[in-house]
Motif scaffolding. Structure first.
Motif, short mmCIF file in Angstrom:
data_model
loop_
_atom_site.label_atom_id
_atom_site.label_comp_id
_atom_site.label_asym_id
_atom_site.label_seq_id
_atom_site.Cartn_x
_atom_site.Cartn_y
_atom_site.Cartn_z
N GLU A 169 3.01 -30.24 3.80
CA GLU A 169 1.45 -30.71 4.14
C GLU A 169 1.27 -31.22 5.57
O GLU A 169 0.11 -30.87 6.05
N HIS A 170 2.14 -31.80 5.89
CA HIS A 170 2.17 -32.27 7.46
C HIS A 170 2.04 -31.04 8.35
O HIS A 170 1.49 -31.01 9.34
N LYS A 171 3.14 -30.21 7.96
CA LYS A 171 3.24 -29.16 9.02
C LYS A 171 2.10 -28.32 9.17
O LYS A 171 1.71 -27.95 9.75
N TYR A 172 1.50 -27.94 7.65
CA TYR A 172 0.14 -27.30 7.61
C TYR A 172 -0.82 -27.97 8.46
O TYR A 172 -1.57 -27.18 9.09
N LEU A 173 -0.94 -29.29 8.41
CA LEU A 173 -2.02 -29.86 9.16
C LEU A 173 -2.19 -29.62 10.66
O LEU A 173 -2.78 -29.39 11.43
N ASN A 174 -0.82 -29.97 11.10
CA ASN A 174 -0.35 -29.69 12.37
C ASN A 174 -0.55 -28.39 13.04
O ASN A 174 -1.03 -28.11 14.12
N GLU A 175 -0.30 -27.13 12.22
CA GLU A 175 -0.42 -26.01 12.57
C GLU A 175 -1.76 -25.50 12.83
O GLU A 175 -2.53 -24.90 13.60
N TRP A 176 -2.63 -26.17 11.68
CA TRP A 176 -4.24 -26.14 11.66
C TRP A 176 -4.83 -26.64 12.85
O TRP A 176 -5.55 -25.93 13.55
N ARG A 177 -4.38 -27.85 13.27
CA ARG A 177 -5.07 -28.53 14.60
C ARG A 177 -4.70 -27.53 15.82
O ARG A 177 -5.69 -27.60 16.63
N GLY B 203 -9.55 -33.98 5.64
CA GLY B 203 -9.17 -34.03 4.26
C GLY B 203 -9.44 -32.53 3.59
O GLY B 203 -8.81 -31.92 2.63
N ARG B 204 -10.47 -32.02 4.02
CA ARG B 204 -10.69 -30.42 3.51
C ARG B 204 -9.53 -29.69 3.75
O ARG B 204 -9.18 -28.73 2.91
N VAL B 205 -8.97 -29.66 4.97
CA VAL B 205 -7.72 -28.97 5.19
C VAL B 205 -6.62 -29.21 4.33
O VAL B 205 -5.83 -28.39 3.80
N GLY B 206 -6.51 -30.26 3.93
CA GLY B 206 -5.53 -30.92 2.83
C GLY B 206 -5.71 -30.19 1.60
O GLY B 206 -4.69 -29.79 0.94
N TYR C 105 0.41 -27.78 -5.27
CA TYR C 105 -0.55 -28.52 -5.81
C TYR C 105 -0.04 -28.65 -7.45
O TYR C 105 -0.37 -30.14 -7.86
N LEU C 106 0.29 -27.84 -8.31
CA LEU C 106 0.88 -28.12 -9.53
C LEU C 106 1.85 -29.20 -9.61
O LEU C 106 1.86 -30.02 -10.75
N PHE C 107 2.78 -29.14 -8.78
CA PHE C 107 3.92 -30.30 -8.84
C PHE C 107 3.40 -31.61 -8.55
O PHE C 107 3.66 -32.62 -9.15
N TRP C 108 2.42 -31.62 -7.44
CA TRP C 108 1.97 -32.91 -7.21
C TRP C 108 0.96 -33.38 -8.40
O TRP C 108 1.00 -34.62 -8.66
N LYS C 109 0.25 -32.46 -8.89
CA LYS C 109 -0.63 -32.93 -10.21
C LYS C 109 0.38 -33.24 -11.38
O LYS C 109 -0.09 -34.45 -11.86
N PHE D 163 -9.88 -28.99 -8.34
CA PHE D 163 -10.17 -29.00 -6.90
C PHE D 163 -11.91 -29.61 -6.69
O PHE D 163 -11.88 -30.41 -5.47
N GLU D 164 -12.82 -29.18 -7.15
CA GLU D 164 -14.15 -29.36 -7.11
C GLU D 164 -14.19 -30.94 -6.95
O GLU D 164 -15.02 -31.49 -6.33
N ASN D 165 -13.79 -31.67 -8.24
CA ASN D 165 -13.89 -32.89 -8.30
C ASN D 165 -13.34 -33.72 -7.21
O ASN D 165 -13.68 -34.85 -6.74
N LEU D 166 -11.94 -33.29 -6.77
CA LEU D 166 -11.12 -34.10 -5.95
C LEU D 166 -12.01 -33.89 -4.59
O LEU D 166 -12.11 -34.93 -3.91
N GLU D 167 -12.53 -32.83 -4.14
CA GLU D 167 -13.06 -32.63 -2.92
C GLU D 167 -14.39 -33.45 -2.90
O GLU D 167 -14.76 -34.21 -1.81
N LYS D 168 -15.25 -33.57 -4.21
CA LYS D 168 -16.52 -34.41 -4.14
C LYS D 168 -16.08 -35.74 -3.86
O LYS D 168 -16.76 -36.41 -3.02
N ASN D 169 -15.04 -36.11 -4.72
CA ASN D 169 -14.72 -37.59 -4.75
C ASN D 169 -14.28 -38.10 -3.51
O ASN D 169 -14.62 -39.18 -3.04
N TYR D 170 -13.57 -37.21 -2.89
CA TYR D 170 -12.92 -37.89 -1.53
C TYR D 170 -14.11 -37.79 -0.52
O TYR D 170 -14.21 -39.00 0.23
N GLU D 171 -15.16 -36.80 -0.55
CA GLU D 171 -16.09 -37.02 0.31
C GLU D 171 -17.06 -38.18 0.26
O GLU D 171 -17.62 -38.75 1.28
N ASP D 172 -17.25 -38.42 -1.14
CA ASP D 172 -18.26 -39.52 -1.55
C ASP D 172 -17.35 -40.79 -0.85
O ASP D 172 -18.31 -41.77 -0.56
#
Length: 211
Positions: free
Chosen positions: A66-74, A94-97, A108-112, A189-198
């Motif tokens: 996940e850190h590698k993904y964010l660094n490459e995105w940056r 957060g959206r990038v995550g 995602y499924l493992f993390w879940k 995903f939808e709830n996760l994104e909304k809760n994070y932004e809120d």
């Protein structure tokens, strides 16, 4: 005792990921994992003491991915960070995550599955690992530079001390996980994104510079 080469270690990662996602920690079979990966017990125990260490290895590898993904995105992103305040950056990254999770559904499924784990010992272990990663990596390596930038740019209330800001914000992700990552619906995903932004909006209303 032979070592596990990189190719077989990657195969072990994928097969173990599938096994834990499908069956959960208690029912996951180490024998099945090793058989499918074509790895002998001797080779496995050269690297890991038990199933729990393999589980931790998956967790830490995913965190690194996940850190590698964010660094490459940056490196590729064209967003002008100079025009974003502290809280806007939290939202953007957060959206990038979430995008990382969408592109890697098994991750995602493992993390879940970690969040839904019933084994109390494993759940306690993973909660401790998660908190440690958030405190040492997320807070020190990621949030502190952002906080320093936010202070320089006057993104925060002037009547709140720097120490208070640091303690609140560096523990903010632990609070988010404890509040909004416990119910099954939270992991959609939808709830996760909304809760994070809120949640980021809530932090900004309390700690951000008054507009």
């Amino acid at each position: 005792m032979d070592k596990i080469n990189m190719e077989r270690k990657e195969k072990l990662f994928e097969i173990a990921l599938d096994e834990f996602i499908e069956k959960g920690y208690d029912k996951a079979s180490l024998n099945n994992i090793l058989k499918e990966a074509g790895i002998s017990k001797g080779s496995f125990y050269y690297h890991f003491n038990n199933k729990q260490e393999l589980y931790l290895y998956l967790f830490k590898t995913i965190h690194e991915m996940e850190h590698k993904y964010l660094n490459e995105w940056r490196e590729k992103c064209t967003i002008d960070y100079e025009n974003l305040n502290f809280f806007e950056i939290l939202k953007v990254e957060g959206r990038v995550g979430l995008e990382s999770a969408i592109e890697n559904p098994k991750v995602y499924l493992f993390w879940k599955s970690i969040q839904e784990e019933k084994n109390p010992e494993v759940k306690r272990l993973m909660d401790n690992e998660l908190n440690e990663l958030i405190e040492s990596g997320h807070a020190e390596d990621y949030l502190m530079p952002l906080i320093d930038r936010g202070l320089k740019n006057k993104d925060f209330r002037e009547d709140v001390s720097k120490e208070f800001l640091i303690r609140m914000l560096c523990n903010s992700m632990i609070t988010f996980f404890n509040c909004f990552m416990k119910e099954k619906a939270d992991l959609e995903f939808e709830n996760l994104e909304k809760n994070y932004e809120d949640y980021v909006d809530f932090l900004e209303r309390g700690l951000g510079k008054k507009k």
